[in-house]
Every structure is written in structure tokens, then in C-alpha cells.
Design an enzyme around this catalytic site. Sequence first.
Site, PDB file in Angstrom:
ATOM      1  N   HIS A  47       0.768  -1.212   0.105  1.00  0.00           N
ATOM      2  CA  HIS A  47      -0.014  -0.018  -0.017  1.00  0.00           C
ATOM      3  C   HIS A  47       0.753   1.149  -0.093  1.00  0.00           C
ATOM      4  CE1 HIS A  47      -3.115   3.055   1.412  1.00  0.00           C
ATOM      5  NE2 HIS A  47      -3.894   1.894   0.893  1.00  0.00           N
ATOM      6  N   PHE A  48       1.229   1.662  -0.958  1.00  0.00           N
ATOM      7  CA  PHE A  48       1.910   1.214  -2.180  1.00  0.00           C
ATOM      8  C   PHE A  48       3.333   1.195  -2.241  1.00  0.00           C
ATOM      9  CE2 PHE A  48      -2.379   3.425  -2.075  1.00  0.00           C
ATOM     10  CZ  PHE A  48      -3.126   2.371  -2.584  1.00  0.00           C
TER      11      PHE A  48
END
Length: 140
Positions: A47-48
Amino acid sequence: MIDIKEIREALPHRYPMLLVDRVLEVSEDEIVAIKNVSINEPFFNGHFPEYPVMPGVLIMEALAQTAGVLELSKEENKGKLVFYAGMDKVKFKKQVVPGDQLVMTAKFVKRRGTIAVVEAIAEVDGKLAASGTLTFAIGN
């Protein structure tokens, strides 16, 4: 001030889900705590990977844990658990990224039996990152 040892005594959470590092201020109905957000947090792997951002739901979880420390550090609640019962009016205003220090404030606004309602905010560098009304139940 409440250090990590006392936080671990109050909360059942452990790595990687313990999201409160230190309590700076505490009173009967209000608490201020911090979470130092590191690139080593496991959630940043997905994420991410190219643009790491702390998931909003984990910011809200950190706020709930902050309120939980306040409630579970009280003598009458030692050994009990706090369960999420709901969130309302949740808003995300600023991304939280590695290197940020999340300052979390939770203030109890209503209690009825084992149910409590908390107004909570999370800030980074004095700017609002997230806010919401959290409801939880205290149980065994």
C-alpha cells in the site's frame, strides 16, 4: 506519560497491529498519543510499493487503540477488552507517509453502560490527517 510497556499491559495488540507508540498526555476523558510511522511498517509492502501511504482504516484503528489505552488503563477495566462497534463522520484530509509522526487525540463524549463514544483526530505536523466519531464496547 504512558510508555510502551504500560501500553502493552493495557492493549492486547502486538506487532504488527500495535499502533500506539507512546502516550503524551492523559486525563479522565482525553488522551494524546503518538505513532511513529516507519517505512518498515508491513502494510507499506502493498500500500503502495512505489508510493507508500498508511491505509486510512489503520489510522482509524490507531485512534481506536489510543482511546482503548485510556479506557483499559483505568483500574475498573484492567483485564477487559475494547471492541469496535462503529465509526461515523470519518474524514481523511492528509496522507500519512513514512517518516511522519501521527499525533492522535481521543476525547470521550458519551458513555452508556459498556458503550462509549469518542471524538478522535489524527494530525501530522499540526495538520489534520483524519477525524471521526468512534463507538466501542467494553467487554471481558
